[in-house]
Design an enzyme around this catalytic site. Structure first.
Site, mmCIF file in Angstrom:
data_model
loop_
_atom_site.group_PDB
_atom_site.id
_atom_site.type_symbol
_atom_site.label_atom_id
_atom_site.label_comp_id
_atom_site.label_asym_id
_atom_site.label_seq_id
_atom_site.Cartn_x
_atom_site.Cartn_y
_atom_site.Cartn_z
ATOM 1 N N TYR A 140 0.816 -1.210 0.000
ATOM 2 C CA TYR A 140 0.000 0.000 0.000
ATOM 3 C C TYR A 140 0.853 1.265 0.000
ATOM 4 O O TYR A 140 0.405 2.317 -0.432
ATOM 5 C CB TYR A 140 -0.911 0.028 1.232
ATOM 6 C CG TYR A 140 -2.248 -0.661 1.070
ATOM 7 C CD1 TYR A 140 -2.319 -1.989 0.653
ATOM 8 C CD2 TYR A 140 -3.425 0.005 1.353
ATOM 9 C CE1 TYR A 140 -3.544 -2.629 0.526
ATOM 10 C CE2 TYR A 140 -4.659 -0.624 1.230
ATOM 11 C CZ TYR A 140 -4.714 -1.934 0.816
ATOM 12 O OH TYR A 140 -5.926 -2.557 0.696
ATOM 13 N N LYS A 191 3.328 -15.447 2.039
ATOM 14 C CA LYS A 191 3.523 -16.124 0.756
ATOM 15 C C LYS A 191 5.012 -16.413 0.640
ATOM 16 O O LYS A 191 5.685 -16.023 -0.328
ATOM 17 C CB LYS A 191 3.009 -15.213 -0.380
ATOM 18 C CG LYS A 191 2.913 -15.887 -1.733
ATOM 19 C CD LYS A 191 1.796 -16.919 -1.853
ATOM 20 C CE LYS A 191 1.886 -17.647 -3.177
ATOM 21 N NZ LYS A 191 0.931 -18.785 -3.276
ATOM 22 N N ASP A 223 -2.894 -18.282 0.083
ATOM 23 C CA ASP A 223 -3.916 -18.956 -0.729
ATOM 24 C C ASP A 223 -4.612 -20.037 0.090
ATOM 25 O O ASP A 223 -5.841 -20.161 0.092
ATOM 26 C CB ASP A 223 -3.317 -19.511 -2.041
ATOM 27 C CG ASP A 223 -2.038 -20.303 -1.849
ATOM 28 O OD1 ASP A 223 -1.480 -20.302 -0.721
ATOM 29 O OD2 ASP A 223 -1.588 -20.947 -2.817
ATOM 30 N N ASP A 247 -6.369 -7.057 4.085
ATOM 31 C CA ASP A 247 -7.512 -6.407 3.437
ATOM 32 C C ASP A 247 -8.422 -7.460 2.818
ATOM 33 O O ASP A 247 -9.637 -7.449 3.012
ATOM 34 C CB ASP A 247 -6.990 -5.447 2.354
ATOM 35 C CG ASP A 247 -8.112 -4.746 1.610
ATOM 36 O OD1 ASP A 247 -9.076 -4.305 2.278
ATOM 37 O OD2 ASP A 247 -8.039 -4.651 0.372
ATOM 38 N N ASP A 251 -12.243 -9.248 4.433
ATOM 39 C CA ASP A 251 -13.543 -9.222 3.747
ATOM 40 C C ASP A 251 -14.138 -10.627 3.700
ATOM 41 O O ASP A 251 -15.339 -10.817 3.910
ATOM 42 C CB ASP A 251 -13.410 -8.690 2.312
ATOM 43 C CG ASP A 251 -13.609 -7.181 2.222
ATOM 44 O OD1 ASP A 251 -13.270 -6.486 3.206
ATOM 45 O OD2 ASP A 251 -14.087 -6.702 1.184
HETATM 46 C C1 IPM Z 1 -10.384 -1.323 4.109
HETATM 47 C C2 IPM Z 1 -10.659 -0.685 2.773
HETATM 48 C C3 IPM Z 1 -9.504 0.263 2.441
HETATM 49 C C4 IPM Z 1 -8.237 -0.557 2.360
HETATM 50 C C5 IPM Z 1 -9.718 1.099 1.164
HETATM 51 C C6 IPM Z 1 -11.001 1.890 1.207
HETATM 52 C C7 IPM Z 1 -8.547 2.002 0.895
HETATM 53 O O1 IPM Z 1 -10.850 -1.657 1.820
HETATM 54 O O2 IPM Z 1 -10.246 -0.604 5.109
HETATM 55 O O3 IPM Z 1 -10.317 -2.558 4.167
HETATM 56 O O4 IPM Z 1 -7.944 -1.153 1.315
HETATM 57 O O5 IPM Z 1 -7.507 -0.607 3.348
HETATM 58 MG MG MG Z 2 -10.922 -3.644 2.574
#
Ligand code: IPM
Ligand code: MG
Length: 356
Positions: A140, A191, A223, A247, A251
């Site tokens: 990032y 990884k 993975d 990240d 999710d």
């Molecule tokens: C998160 C989001 C952010 C990230 C984006 C909005 C920049 O997806 O907080 O997980 O990738 O960190």
């Molecule tokens: Mg995110």
């Protein structure tokens, strides 16, 4: 002296969900919680008001605050702006400026929502994972980065994945400290079969682990970790990983719990000062409709009380209130199922306040 909370609603559904979280804070204030609220702009809202996704005044307020509550950033109307003016840059900027390197993303399944998960209830029942995501380094932020045009006219995009030993060490320590207060198991996700930076990651995490003999440390390739998360997620206690892997995996972990609208997060610096936000985005598709789930943001307030304001009892009160509201059968559309009552954002917030 009262603690200062900076509220940054941001974009999309951000203002709606943050308003409900503020109701909860106000209710606790009436019961003696000694905090002061200030508000600032960030993301697209920062750009609209001050021409920058992280306005100087916001950053100044953030540096003064004891804790920050953030909604979400981003929206299609900002997609054509130059990259450094886009809303996401505001979020990355504040994380980086305040050195909020340790991002805690708990994935807890409320038993009332076992049916809301797309996985079978027995796979997710009782799920309680803590993802510890490194938040201020890795791909990032690595340099060099950019899009260039080569001599032959071919365009090339590039980013750099890098971690220094101290960066790995401090996030590893964070994860082990948290594991000590939980089931004492850390799974480090990397990884290392392909990336040198992962090789170093694994070596440093292993070394830090030697300071925590009570904690069982394992390593997993990313993975496989993604697969294991949807195959048998209850095998995990604490997962520690790089910025981008965290990240993605967070999710996936969120959906195990029924909805990404349920999961809070804390981003802490070395002094434990922090920013608290739902892990979901600004959901422009449902913004302004009053249907977004405010529970992730409300639960982020609970994390704030626990990690930055040293008010574990108030944190528990909020979490219990969320449980009660779910027991009452109230559901925003994202977690609604047959036999429960569909409510909007404000009604959900009011119900939590009433249940406090
Ligand atoms: C998160 C989001 C952010 C990230 C984006 C909005 C920049 O997806 O907080 O997980 O990738 O960190
Ligand atoms: Mg995110």
């Amino acid at each position: 002296m009262s603690a200062k909370i900076l509220v940054l609603p941001g974009d999309g559904i951000g203002p709606e969900i943050v308003a409900e979280a503020v109701k909860v804070i106000e209710a606790l204030r009436r019961d003696g919680l000694d905090v002061e609220l200030e508000e600032g702009t960030i993301g697209g809202a920062g750009y609209d008001a001050h021409g920058k996704p992280l306005p100087d005044e916001t950053l100044a307020l953030a540096r003064e605050a004891d804790a920050i509550l953030l909604g979400a950033v981003g929206g299609p109307q900002y997609d054509s702006l130059p990259r450094e003016l886009r809303p996401e840059r505001g979020l990355l900027g504040i994380r980086s400026e305040l050195d909020l390197f340790s991002n805690l993303r708990p994935a807890i399944l409320y038993p009332q929502l076992a049916d809301a998960s797309t996985l079978r209830p027995e796979v997710v029942a009782g799920l309680d994972i803590m993802i510890v995501r490194e938040l201020t380094g890795g791909i990032y932020f690595g340099q060099p980065r950019g899009i260039e045009t080569l001599e032959n006219g071919v365009r090339r995009g590039f980013n750099t994945l890098e971690y220094t030993e101290p960066e790995i060490e401090r996030i590893a320590r964070s994860a082990f400290e948290i594991a000590m207060k939980r089931d004492r198991r850390v799974c480090s996700v990397d990884k290392a079969n392909v990336l040198e930076v992962s090789e170093l990651w694994r070596e440093v995490v292993t070394r830090v682990g030697e300071d925590y003999p009570e904690v069982e440390l394992s390593h997993m390739y990313v993975d496989n970790a993604a697969m294991q998360l949807v195959r048998a997620p209850k095998q995990f206690d604490v997962m520690v990983t790089k910025n981008m892997f965290g990240d993605i995996l967070s999710d996936a972990a969120a959906m195990l719990t029924g909805s990404i609208g349920m999961l809070p997060s804390a981003s802490l610096n070395a002094e434990g000062r922090g920013m608290y936000e739902p892990i979901h985005g600004s959901a422009p598709d449902i913004a302004g409709q009053g249907v977004a789930n405010p529970l992730a943001t409300i639960l982020s307030v609970a994390m704030m009380l626990r990690y930055s304001l040293n008010r574990p009892d108030d944190a528990r009160r909020i979490e219990d209130a969320v449980g009660k509201v779910l027991d009452q059968g109230l559901r925003t559309p994202d977690i609604w199922s047959e036999g429960t009552r569909k409510v909007g954002t404000a009604e959900m917030g009011d119900a939590v306040v009433a249940a406090l």
